[in-house]
Design a protein around this motif. Structure first.
Motif, PDB file in Angstrom:
ATOM      1  N   ILE A  88       0.735  -1.147  -0.026  1.00 37.19           N
ATOM      2  CA  ILE A  88       0.049   0.131  -0.038  1.00 37.19           C
ATOM      3  C   ILE A  88       1.010   1.256  -0.082  1.00 37.19           C
ATOM      4  CG2 ILE A  88      -1.619   1.550   1.149  1.00 37.19           C
ATOM      5  CD1 ILE A  88      -2.568  -1.421   2.672  1.00 37.19           C
ATOM      6  N   ALA A  89       0.882   1.916  -1.131  1.00 37.40           N
ATOM      7  CA  ALA A  89       1.639   3.197  -1.064  1.00 37.40           C
ATOM      8  C   ALA A  89       0.909   4.432  -1.359  1.00 37.40           C
ATOM      9  CB  ALA A  89       2.761   2.856  -2.277  1.00 37.40           C
ATOM     10  N   GLY A  90       1.613   5.436  -1.001  1.00 35.24           N
ATOM     11  CA  GLY A  90       0.945   6.952  -1.508  1.00 35.24           C
ATOM     12  C   GLY A  90       2.186   7.698  -2.106  1.00 35.24           C
ATOM     13  N   GLY A  91       1.895   7.966  -3.572  1.00 30.75           N
ATOM     14  CA  GLY A  91       2.805   8.960  -4.207  1.00 30.75           C
ATOM     15  C   GLY A  91       4.217   8.339  -4.209  1.00 30.75           C
TER      16      GLY A  91
ATOM     17  N   ILE B 201      -3.657  -1.772  -8.587  1.00 30.39           N
ATOM     18  CA  ILE B 201      -5.082  -1.090  -8.196  1.00 30.39           C
ATOM     19  C   ILE B 201      -4.585   0.314  -7.907  1.00 30.39           C
ATOM     20  CG2 ILE B 201      -6.957  -0.696  -6.640  1.00 30.39           C
ATOM     21  CD1 ILE B 201      -5.151  -4.099  -6.469  1.00 30.39           C
ATOM     22  N   ASN B 202      -5.157   1.097  -8.691  1.00 29.38           N
ATOM     23  CA  ASN B 202      -4.722   2.636  -8.445  1.00 29.38           C
ATOM     24  C   ASN B 202      -6.168   3.359  -7.980  1.00 29.38           C
ATOM     25  OD1 ASN B 202      -2.088   3.368 -10.053  1.00 29.38           O
ATOM     26  ND2 ASN B 202      -3.025   2.118 -11.608  1.00 29.38           N
ATOM     27  N   ILE B 203      -5.770   4.288  -7.058  1.00 29.84           N
ATOM     28  CA  ILE B 203      -6.776   4.927  -6.542  1.00 29.84           C
ATOM     29  C   ILE B 203      -6.542   6.408  -6.739  1.00 29.84           C
ATOM     30  CG2 ILE B 203      -5.944   4.715  -3.980  1.00 29.84           C
ATOM     31  CD1 ILE B 203      -8.828   4.906  -3.249  1.00 29.84           C
ATOM     32  N   LEU B 204      -7.366   7.477  -7.270  1.00 29.37           N
ATOM     33  CA  LEU B 204      -7.050   8.677  -7.390  1.00 29.37           C
ATOM     34  C   LEU B 204      -7.936   9.697  -6.672  1.00 29.37           C
ATOM     35  CD1 LEU B 204      -6.668   8.713 -11.236  1.00 29.37           C
ATOM     36  CD2 LEU B 204      -4.911   8.075  -9.696  1.00 29.37           C
TER      37      LEU B 204
ATOM     38  N   GLY C 158     -11.117   8.293  -4.690  1.00 32.23           N
ATOM     39  CA  GLY C 158     -11.173   8.609  -3.359  1.00 32.23           C
ATOM     40  C   GLY C 158      -9.788   8.501  -2.620  1.00 32.23           C
ATOM     41  N   TYR C 159      -9.956   7.935  -1.281  1.00 30.40           N
ATOM     42  CA  TYR C 159      -8.835   7.768  -0.535  1.00 30.40           C
ATOM     43  C   TYR C 159      -8.873   6.294  -0.317  1.00 30.40           C
ATOM     44  CZ  TYR C 159      -8.367  12.508  -0.382  1.00 30.40           C
ATOM     45  OH  TYR C 159      -8.334  13.737  -0.579  1.00 30.40           O
ATOM     46  N   ILE C 160      -7.557   5.615   0.325  1.00 29.88           N
ATOM     47  CA  ILE C 160      -7.392   4.010   0.834  1.00 29.88           C
ATOM     48  C   ILE C 160      -8.319   4.028   2.108  1.00 29.88           C
ATOM     49  CG2 ILE C 160      -6.233   2.395   1.485  1.00 29.88           C
ATOM     50  CD1 ILE C 160      -4.099   3.582  -0.478  1.00 29.88           C
ATOM     51  N   SER C 161      -9.256   3.292   2.090  1.00 28.35           N
ATOM     52  CA  SER C 161     -10.242   3.281   3.360  1.00 28.35           C
ATOM     53  C   SER C 161     -10.423   1.860   3.698  1.00 28.35           C
ATOM     54  CB  SER C 161     -11.561   3.603   2.705  1.00 28.35           C
ATOM     55  OG  SER C 161     -12.114   3.048   1.789  1.00 28.35           O
ATOM     56  N   PRO C 162     -11.005   1.558   4.780  1.00 21.02           N
ATOM     57  CA  PRO C 162     -11.233   0.221   5.104  1.00 21.02           C
ATOM     58  C   PRO C 162     -11.961  -0.655   4.036  1.00 21.02           C
ATOM     59  CG  PRO C 162     -11.510   1.686   7.070  1.00 21.02           C
ATOM     60  CD  PRO C 162     -11.348   2.187   5.941  1.00 21.02           C
ATOM     61  N   GLU C 163     -12.916  -0.097   3.374  1.00 17.63           N
ATOM     62  CA  GLU C 163     -13.597  -0.668   2.315  1.00 17.63           C
ATOM     63  C   GLU C 163     -12.949  -1.086   1.168  1.00 17.63           C
ATOM     64  OE1 GLU C 163     -16.085   1.218   5.167  1.00 17.63           O
ATOM     65  OE2 GLU C 163     -14.707   2.079   4.067  1.00 17.63           O
ATOM     66  N   ILE C 164     -11.841  -0.179   0.707  1.00 12.68           N
ATOM     67  CA  ILE C 164     -10.910  -0.580  -0.355  1.00 12.68           C
ATOM     68  C   ILE C 164      -9.932  -1.622   0.182  1.00 12.68           C
ATOM     69  CG2 ILE C 164      -8.805   0.422  -1.683  1.00 12.68           C
ATOM     70  CD1 ILE C 164     -11.665   1.467  -2.958  1.00 12.68           C
ATOM     71  N   ILE C 165      -9.458  -1.575   1.515  1.00 11.90           N
ATOM     72  CA  ILE C 165      -8.636  -2.619   1.845  1.00 11.90           C
ATOM     73  C   ILE C 165      -9.294  -4.072   1.509  1.00 11.90           C
ATOM     74  CG2 ILE C 165      -7.273  -3.828   3.455  1.00 11.90           C
ATOM     75  CD1 ILE C 165      -6.790  -0.692   4.382  1.00 11.90           C
TER      76      ILE C 165
ATOM     77  N   ALA D 119      -3.187   6.604   9.316  1.00  7.26           N
ATOM     78  CA  ALA D 119      -4.676   6.318   9.042  1.00  7.26           C
ATOM     79  C   ALA D 119      -4.667   4.852   8.496  1.00  7.26           C
ATOM     80  CB  ALA D 119      -4.914   7.291   7.771  1.00  7.26           C
ATOM     81  N   ILE D 120      -3.780   4.521   7.542  1.00  4.41           N
ATOM     82  CA  ILE D 120      -4.091   2.913   6.949  1.00  4.41           C
ATOM     83  C   ILE D 120      -3.697   2.051   8.092  1.00  4.41           C
ATOM     84  CG2 ILE D 120      -3.304   1.373   5.250  1.00  4.41           C
ATOM     85  CD1 ILE D 120      -2.965   3.668   3.496  1.00  4.41           C
ATOM     86  N   GLU D 121      -2.704   2.151   8.951  1.00  8.11           N
ATOM     87  CA  GLU D 121      -2.498   1.393   9.839  1.00  8.11           C
ATOM     88  C   GLU D 121      -3.652   1.058  10.982  1.00  8.11           C
ATOM     89  OE1 GLU D 121       1.295   0.396  13.091  1.00  8.11           O
ATOM     90  OE2 GLU D 121       1.339   2.331  12.144  1.00  8.11           O
ATOM     91  N   GLY D 122      -4.414   2.226  11.216  1.00  8.49           N
ATOM     92  CA  GLY D 122      -5.605   2.292  12.039  1.00  8.49           C
ATOM     93  C   GLY D 122      -6.560   1.447  11.319  1.00  8.49           C
ATOM     94  N   HIS D 123      -6.685   1.660   9.922  1.00  8.50           N
ATOM     95  CA  HIS D 123      -7.668   0.809   8.951  1.00  8.50           C
ATOM     96  C   HIS D 123      -7.371  -0.678   9.360  1.00  8.50           C
ATOM     97  CE1 HIS D 123      -9.004   4.470   7.555  1.00  8.50           C
ATOM     98  NE2 HIS D 123      -8.428   4.484   6.587  1.00  8.50           N
TER      99      HIS D 123
END
Length: 269
Positions: free
Chosen positions: A154-157, A206-209, A220-227, A249-253
Motif C-alpha cells: 500500500i503506497a502513497g505517491g 490497483i490505482n486510487i485517485l 477517493g482515498y484508501i479506506s477500510p472498504e478499499i482494503i 490512517a491506514i495502520e488504523g484501518h
C-alpha cells in the motif's frame, strides 16, 4: 566500512537558533527548560560516504526523476532499503537527503526514483539541472521495509519507491503471485511506473485517485472498504509507505480490520 551508531541531537535557544551536533530527523520535542528547547532525534547510522557520478537522469513523470549512478565499490543493500545522498558541489555536499534504491543489489549501477519539489529550493530542485558526470556522495544503506512474504503493498505517491525494488526482485525470482499493489495518487499523471506495474501485476495493480474519477481507477482515498475489497486470505503481510498521516490512517484501518501489528511492515526513517 566501520560505522558509528549514535543519536542525533540539537538544541534551539530562545532566539530560534539551532545547534545540531549529529544530523538526524526530528522525532519528539521536549518541553522548554531554562531558556532552551531540546529535541531528540531519530536513531540512525552516521557513516562514511562513497564518491560516485551521475550516469544518466530522466523524467518518469512531470515531477519524478530516475537518477542512475555509477555503482561505488562497497555499497550493499536489500530491496526496499534507502541511503542518504548528497551532491558533491559547493554548498550542497553536507545536505544529505534520504532516497530509496530502485535498482537491485546485483545490478551494475545504482538507481534512485526521486520526486522533485522545486518550491522547496532543496536538493531535488538542484537535481532538475544536474547532468551526467556530476559527482554524488552516497552513504551506507538503511531501512525497515523488506519482503517477509506474500502481501498487499500500500503506497502513497513517492512512497511507492521501496516497492519498486521489491517488486522487481520478486519478478526476477518469479515470485510475484500472491502479491498486490494499491497505489494512491492525486491524478493519473502522478502515477510512477504505471505501465511497468500493469505489465507485471496485471489485475493485482490497483490505482486510487483522489482528484480524478476515471474508468478503471478507484476514486477517493484508501479506506477500510478499499482494503477489504482487494484483500484475500493468502495475503499475509501489509507493506505500508507514504506520507506519515496516510500511513497512520491506514495502520488504523488495518488494526480495525483485525490485522495484528506483526503483519504490518512499514518504513520509519
Amino acid at each position: 566500512m566501520p560505522t558509528l551508531t549514535a543519536f542525533s541531537c540539537g538544541i534551539e535557544d530562545t532566539h530560534g537558533q539551532t545547534i545540531t551536533y549529529i544530523f538526524g530527523k526530528a522525532l519528539k520535542k521536549l518541553p522548554p527548560k531554562k531558556g532552551f528547547k531540546s529535541y531528540i532525534y531519530n536513531y540512525k547510522r552516521v557513516n562514511m560516504s562513497h564518491l560516485t557520478k551521475i550516469k544518466s537522469i530522466e523524467n518518469l513523470t512531470h515531477d519524478v526523476l530516475r537518477v542512475v549512478l555509477d555503482k561505488p565499490a562497497g555499497i550493499t543493500y536489500i530491496p526496499g532499503q534507502a541511503a542518504d545522498i548528497a551532491l558533491n558541489k559547493l554548498g550542497w555536499s553536507d545536505k544529505e537527503n534520504c532516497f530509496t534504491f530502485t535498482s537491485l543489489p546485483e545490478d551494475d549501477e545504482v538507481e534512485f526514483t526521486i520526486k522533485t519539489y522545486p518550491d522547496h529550493h532543496g536538493m531535488t530542485n538542484e537535481l532538475l539541472s544536474a547532468q551526467p558526470g556530476d559527482e554524488v556522495l552516497i552513504y551506507d544503506s538503511f531501512g525497515d521495509i523488506y519482503f517477509k512474504g506474500p502481501g498487499m503493498f500500500i503506497a502513497g505517491g513517492a512512497g511507492v519507491t521501496p516497492f519498486i525494488a521489491m517488486i522487481k526482485d520478486l519478478e526476477k525470482q518469479n515470485r510475484l503471485n500472491g502479491n498486490k499493489l494499491i497505489f494512491a495518487n492525486k491524478g493519473k499523471a502522478d502515477i510512477i511506473l504505471e505501465d511497468y506495474f500493469k505489465s507485471v501485476l496485471d489485475g493485482n495493480f490497483i490505482n486510487i485517485l483522489s482528484n480524478e474519477d476515471l474508468d478503471g481507477y478507484e476514486h477517493g482515498y484508501i479506506s477500510p472498504e478499499i482494503i477489504k475489497k482487494y484483500d484475500e486470505d493468502d495475503l499475509n503481510y501489509y507493506y505500508l509507505c507514504g506520507p506519515p498521516p496516510m500511513m497512520e490512517a491506514i495502520e488504523g484501518h488495518l488494526h480495525a480490520l483485525g490485522i495484528a501489528s506483526e503483519f504490518i511492515v512499514k518504513e520509519s526513517f
